[in-house]
Design a protein around this motif. Structure first.
Motif, PDB file in Angstrom:
ATOM      1  N   HIS A  52       0.839  -1.211   0.000  1.00  0.00           N
ATOM      2  CA  HIS A  52       0.000   0.000   0.000  1.00  0.00           C
ATOM      3  C   HIS A  52       0.869   1.255   0.000  1.00  0.00           C
ATOM      4  N   LEU A  53       1.896   1.265   0.849  1.00  0.00           N
ATOM      5  CA  LEU A  53       2.776   2.429   0.914  1.00  0.00           C
ATOM      6  C   LEU A  53       3.518   2.638  -0.403  1.00  0.00           C
ATOM      7  N   PHE A  54       4.019   1.550  -0.980  1.00  0.00           N
ATOM      8  CA  PHE A  54       4.762   1.661  -2.231  1.00  0.00           C
ATOM      9  C   PHE A  54       3.886   2.171  -3.365  1.00  0.00           C
ATOM     10  N   SER A  55       2.638   1.734  -3.383  1.00  0.00           N
ATOM     11  CA  SER A  55       1.751   2.068  -4.495  1.00  0.00           C
ATOM     12  C   SER A  55       1.100   3.434  -4.363  1.00  0.00           C
ATOM     13  N   ASN A  56       0.889   3.887  -3.123  1.00  0.00           N
ATOM     14  CA  ASN A  56       0.046   5.075  -2.943  1.00  0.00           C
ATOM     15  C   ASN A  56       0.661   6.237  -2.170  1.00  0.00           C
ATOM     16  N   VAL A  57       1.742   5.994  -1.430  1.00  0.00           N
ATOM     17  CA  VAL A  57       2.225   7.030  -0.521  1.00  0.00           C
ATOM     18  C   VAL A  57       3.611   7.545  -0.892  1.00  0.00           C
ATOM     19  N   LEU A  58       4.561   6.641  -1.033  1.00  0.00           N
ATOM     20  CA  LEU A  58       5.949   7.049  -1.230  1.00  0.00           C
ATOM     21  C   LEU A  58       6.180   7.609  -2.625  1.00  0.00           C
ATOM     22  N   ASP A  59       7.101   8.564  -2.728  1.00  0.00           N
ATOM     23  CA  ASP A  59       7.458   9.083  -4.046  1.00  0.00           C
ATOM     24  C   ASP A  59       8.238   7.996  -4.788  1.00  0.00           C
ATOM     25  N   GLU A  60       8.283   8.083  -6.118  1.00  0.00           N
ATOM     26  CA  GLU A  60       8.822   7.008  -6.952  1.00  0.00           C
ATOM     27  C   GLU A  60      10.276   6.684  -6.626  1.00  0.00           C
ATOM     28  N   ALA A  61      11.103   7.693  -6.379  1.00  0.00           N
ATOM     29  CA  ALA A  61      12.515   7.451  -6.088  1.00  0.00           C
ATOM     30  C   ALA A  61      12.686   6.643  -4.806  1.00  0.00           C
ATOM     31  N   LYS A  62      11.946   7.049  -3.758  1.00  0.00           N
ATOM     32  CA  LYS A  62      12.007   6.333  -2.485  1.00  0.00           C
ATOM     33  C   LYS A  62      11.413   4.940  -2.636  1.00  0.00           C
ATOM     34  N   ALA A  63      10.305   4.840  -3.346  1.00  0.00           N
ATOM     35  CA  ALA A  63       9.639   3.554  -3.523  1.00  0.00           C
ATOM     36  C   ALA A  63      10.536   2.570  -4.262  1.00  0.00           C
ATOM     37  N   GLU A  64      11.248   3.050  -5.287  1.00  0.00           N
ATOM     38  CA  GLU A  64      12.083   2.153  -6.092  1.00  0.00           C
ATOM     39  C   GLU A  64      13.153   1.476  -5.243  1.00  0.00           C
ATOM     40  N   VAL A  65      13.801   2.247  -4.388  1.00  0.00           N
ATOM     41  CA  VAL A  65      14.841   1.692  -3.528  1.00  0.00           C
ATOM     42  C   VAL A  65      14.257   0.664  -2.562  1.00  0.00           C
ATOM     43  N   ASP A  66      13.158   1.028  -1.914  1.00  0.00           N
ATOM     44  CA  ASP A  66      12.575   0.147  -0.903  1.00  0.00           C
ATOM     45  C   ASP A  66      11.901  -1.075  -1.521  1.00  0.00           C
ATOM     46  N   ILE A  67      11.331  -0.924  -2.714  1.00  0.00           N
ATOM     47  CA  ILE A  67      10.707  -2.076  -3.376  1.00  0.00           C
ATOM     48  C   ILE A  67      11.757  -3.124  -3.714  1.00  0.00           C
ATOM     49  N   LYS A  68      12.917  -2.672  -4.162  1.00  0.00           N
ATOM     50  CA  LYS A  68      13.995  -3.628  -4.446  1.00  0.00           C
ATOM     51  C   LYS A  68      14.362  -4.409  -3.189  1.00  0.00           C
ATOM     52  N   SER A  69      14.434  -3.707  -2.071  1.00  0.00           N
ATOM     53  CA  SER A  69      14.734  -4.378  -0.795  1.00  0.00           C
ATOM     54  C   SER A  69      13.615  -5.332  -0.421  1.00  0.00           C
ATOM     55  N   PHE A  70      12.375  -4.891  -0.601  1.00  0.00           N
ATOM     56  CA  PHE A  70      11.207  -5.711  -0.267  1.00  0.00           C
ATOM     57  C   PHE A  70      11.179  -6.990  -1.104  1.00  0.00           C
ATOM     58  N   ILE A  71      11.351  -6.859  -2.410  1.00  0.00           N
ATOM     59  CA  ILE A  71      11.306  -8.026  -3.292  1.00  0.00           C
ATOM     60  C   ILE A  71      12.453  -8.979  -2.977  1.00  0.00           C
ATOM     61  N   SER A  72      13.627  -8.414  -2.745  1.00  0.00           N
ATOM     62  CA  SER A  72      14.781  -9.247  -2.420  1.00  0.00           C
ATOM     63  C   SER A  72      14.557 -10.029  -1.130  1.00  0.00           C
ATOM     64  N   LEU A  73      14.035  -9.349  -0.117  1.00  0.00           N
ATOM     65  CA  LEU A  73      13.769 -10.003   1.169  1.00  0.00           C
ATOM     66  C   LEU A  73      12.725 -11.100   1.041  1.00  0.00           C
ATOM     67  N   THR A  74      11.624 -10.770   0.382  1.00  0.00           N
ATOM     68  CA  THR A  74      10.520 -11.722   0.311  1.00  0.00           C
ATOM     69  C   THR A  74      10.846 -12.928  -0.562  1.00  0.00           C
ATOM     70  N   LEU A  75      11.566 -12.702  -1.644  1.00  0.00           N
ATOM     71  CA  LEU A  75      11.916 -13.822  -2.514  1.00  0.00           C
ATOM     72  C   LEU A  75      12.957 -14.721  -1.861  1.00  0.00           C
ATOM     73  N   ARG A  76      13.787 -14.132  -1.037  1.00  0.00           N
ATOM     74  CA  ARG A  76      14.853 -14.919  -0.417  1.00  0.00           C
ATOM     75  C   ARG A  76      14.369 -15.717   0.793  1.00  0.00           C
ATOM     76  N   SER A  77      13.520 -15.116   1.608  1.00  0.00           N
ATOM     77  CA  SER A  77      13.201 -15.743   2.888  1.00  0.00           C
ATOM     78  C   SER A  77      11.750 -16.146   3.086  1.00  0.00           C
ATOM     79  N   MET A  78      10.842 -15.665   2.229  1.00  0.00           N
ATOM     80  CA  MET A  78       9.426 -15.888   2.512  1.00  0.00           C
ATOM     81  C   MET A  78       8.639 -16.556   1.396  1.00  0.00           C
ATOM     82  N   ILE A  79       9.137 -16.544   0.170  1.00  0.00           N
ATOM     83  CA  ILE A  79       8.335 -16.983  -0.960  1.00  0.00           C
ATOM     84  C   ILE A  79       7.954 -18.457  -0.857  1.00  0.00           C
ATOM     85  N   LEU A  80       8.799 -19.261  -0.225  1.00  0.00           N
ATOM     86  CA  LEU A  80       8.489 -20.689  -0.098  1.00  0.00           C
ATOM     87  C   LEU A  80       7.662 -20.989   1.150  1.00  0.00           C
TER      88      LEU A  80
END
Length: 467
Positions: free
Chosen positions: A169-197
Motif C-alpha cells: 500500500h505504501l509503495f503504491s500510494n504514498v511514497l514518491d517514486e525514487a524512495k519507492a524504487e529503492v525500498d521495493i527492491k529491498s522488499f522483493i529481495s527479502l521476500t523472494l529470499r526468505s518468505m516466498i516458499l
C-alpha cells in the motif's frame, strides 16, 4: 458487471465489444487504468487470525508486563490501554489522529513479543483499511521492512501477511517514486529470499497489488522477478491459489510492450500448468497471458514447441460462458495456425523435438526431409541429437516418444557423414543398445532400438535395404 472465474464479465451490446477488446491491447505508454480492473478479484489469503480477532484480544497483562520492564512509560501505557478500551472504529481513528498513538505503535513494532507485534500491525491495518488517507502516519517503510528481517516475525503468517500488505500500500500510494524504487527492491529481495516458499500467497498478493502500477514493473524485472516467479511456478509443492497468483503476475507484466519478449521463458511452464489444471480460473488467466504474449512472433513459436496448438483444440471444443475467453481462444488458434503454415518442415520438426513429445507424423518417414535437412542437425553442437538422447532415458518420456527418438537417431546415423562418431561421443549409442537388454521395455521401443542399432553397425544401409 460481476466477478466471474477471475475475470470481469461485462455484458454489453455488440457495438462496444471491439472497444473493450482494444483496451486489452498492449501499449507501453498505458498503465493498468486502461486494461481490465481486477480490484475485486485478487483473493486475499485466509488465516485463522484476523485483524478483528487480534484487536479483540485482552492485552492488559502484556501492557503491564512491558510497563514493568521499563519499555513503556506511564502515559504510553495509558494511551495504548485507552485504545484497547475504545471499541468503536470512529473513536479509534480519532485517537490515531489526535494523539501520539502512531508514534507509540511504531515503537511497539520494535518489540520482540509476537502477540504484541501482531496487535500493533492490526492497529495499522484497521486504520488503513477504514481510512487510507491515514497512510502518512505510517509512511516509514523501513519500519516495516525491518520486520521481514526478524526471524520471529517471518515465522508468523499474520505478521508476514499484514507487513506485506501495508508495504504494498505504501509503495503504491504514498511514497514518491525514487524512495519507492529503492525500498521495493529491498522488499522483493527479502521476500523472494526468505518468505516466498514458506508464505507464498501473502508475498504474491503483494506483488499483484504492486504491479498494477506501470512504473513499478521495471523495478520488479530489475530484481530478476520473472525468473524467480518462474521457479515458484515450477515448484512441485505450489498450491492452486499460488499458481493462479504467479500467472496473474506474469499477466500484469505482459501489459508492458518491452516485457513481452522477456516473458518468453515462462511460456512452457504456463502451457503445462494450464493443460493439467482442473481450475477454470487458472486456465482463464493463462489464456489471457498467452493472448498478450502472442503479439511477438518468437513467443508463438515457443507456444508451438510447447504443443499449445493441440491444447487449443481441446479448449475450443469446450463451452465457455465468457465472450472474452472465446475471443482469446479464436485469436490464439488463428495465430498459431498462421505460424505453423509459415514454418518450414525442419522448423516444425525442431519444435516437436523441443516439446519433448514425439509422434509418428509423416515428417519422420520422409526421405526427402532427411536428405534435405540432414546437415542442419549439426546446428548448435548437434542440439537435436542431444535432446533425442535425453528423451530415451527421461522418466517423463512416453513410449511413443522413445520409439520415435530411436527411429530418428537411426536416420541421422544413416545419412550424416559424421553420424557414428557423434552418437559415440554423445553416449547415444550406449543408451540405444541398453534398451535392447531391458526386458520391461515396450515392444515398439525395442523394435525401433533394434532397427537403430542395425543402422549404427552397418555402413551401407541402403545396400542392405535393397537386398
Amino acid at each position: 458487471r460481476r466477478v466471474h472465474g477471475g475475470f470481469v464479465k461485462i455484458k454489453e451490446k455488440k457495438k462496444n465489444k471491439e472497444k473493450n477488446r482494444k483496451n486489452r491491447i498492449i501499449d507501453s505508454n498505458k498503465n493498468m487504468s486502461t486494461v481490465p480492473a481486477f480490484e475485486n478479484q485478487v483473493q486475499a489469503p485466509v488465516f485463522l487470525e484476523t485483524t478483528e480477532s487480534i484487536l479483540a484480544t485482552d492485552m492488559t497483562s502484556e501492557w503491564i508486563k512491558i510497563h514493568h520492564n521499563g519499555l513503556l512509560k506511564d502515559a504510553e501505557k495509558d494511551l495504548i490501554s485507552s485504545y484497547e478500551e475504545t471499541k468503536d472504529l470512529g473513536g479509534r481513528l480519532e485517537l490515531l489522529q489526535t494523539t501520539e498513538l502512531p508514534k507509540l505503535v511504531k515503537q511497539i513494532l520494535n518489540f520482540h513479543e509476537v502477540t504484541v507485534v501482531q496487535y500493533a500491525l492490526a492497529i495499522v491495518d484497521q486504520a488503513l483499511t477504514a481510512k487510507p488517507e491515514l497512510s502518512n502516519l505510517f509512511a516509514d517503510s523501513n519500519q516495516f521492512l525491518s520486520l521481514l528481517k526478524r526471524e520471529e516475525c517471518v515465522a508468523d503468517r499474520y505478521i508476514c501477511w499484514k507487513t506485506c500488505r501495508i508495504l504494498s500500500h505504501l509503495f503504491s500510494n504514498v511514497l514518491d517514486e525514487a524512495k519507492a524504487e529503492v525500498d521495493i527492491k529491498s522488499f522483493i529481495s527479502l521476500t523472494l529470499r526468505s518468505m516466498i516458499l514458506s508464505h507464498p500467497e501473502p508475498v504474491l498478493y503483494s506483488y499483484q497489488q504492486l504491479l498494477r502500477k506501470s512504473g513499478l514493473r521495471s523495478v520488479f524485472l530489475e530484481t530478476d522477478g520473472i525468473q524467480r516467479m518462474k521457479g515458484v511456478l515450477e515448484s512441485p509443492t505450489i498450491t492452486v491459489q499460488a499458481t493462479y497468483q504467479v500467472i496473474f503476475i506474469f499477466w500484469l507484466l505482459s501489459f508492458e510492450k518491452d516485457n513481452v519478449a522477456k516473458l518468453n521463458d515462462v511460456i512452457p511452464p504456463v502451457v503445462t500448468v494450464a493443460r493439467q489444471s482442473q481450475k477454470e480460473k487458472v486456465i482463464r488467466i493463462s489464456i489471457a497471458l498467452l493472448r498478450n504474449l502472442a503479439t511477438e512472433g518468437h513467443n508463438i513459436e515457443r507456444m508451438i514447441e510447447s504443443k499449445l496448438h493441440k491444447q487449443l483444440d481441446v479448449w475450443n471444443a469446450k463451452r465457455w460462458g465468457d465472450e472474452d475467453i472465446v475471443s482469446d481462444l479464436e485469436w490464439l488458434t488463428q495465430k498459431t495456425r498462421e505460424k505453423i503454415d509459415e514454418m518450414s518442415s525442419f522448423e516444425r520438426y525442431r519444435a516437436e523435438v523441443l516439446s519433448g513429445e514425439l509422434e509418428w507424423t509423416p515428417v519422420h518417414f520422409s526421405e526427402t526431409f532427411w536428405r534435405e535437412n540432414i546437415s542442419r542437425f549439426a546446428d548448435n553442437s548437434f542440439e537435436l541429437i542431444r535432446i533425442l538422447t535425453q528423451l530415451l532415458s527421461s522418466p517423463d518420456s512416453k513410449n511413443t516418444t522413445k520409439a520415435v527418438a530411436c527411429y530418428d537417431i537411426g536416420e541421422f546415423v544413416r545419412l550424416h557423414p559424421a553420424g557414428r562418431k557423434v552418437i559415440n561421443e554423445l553416449g547415444t549409442k550406449t543408451k540405444v543398445m541398453g534398451i535392447l537388454y531391458e526386458t520391461s521395455t515396450d515392444p515398439e521401443i525395442q523394435k525401433q532400438a533394434l532397427l537403430c542399432t542395425r543402422k549404427m553397425m552397418i555402413s551401407n544401409w541402403e545396400m542392405v535395404s535393397v537386398k
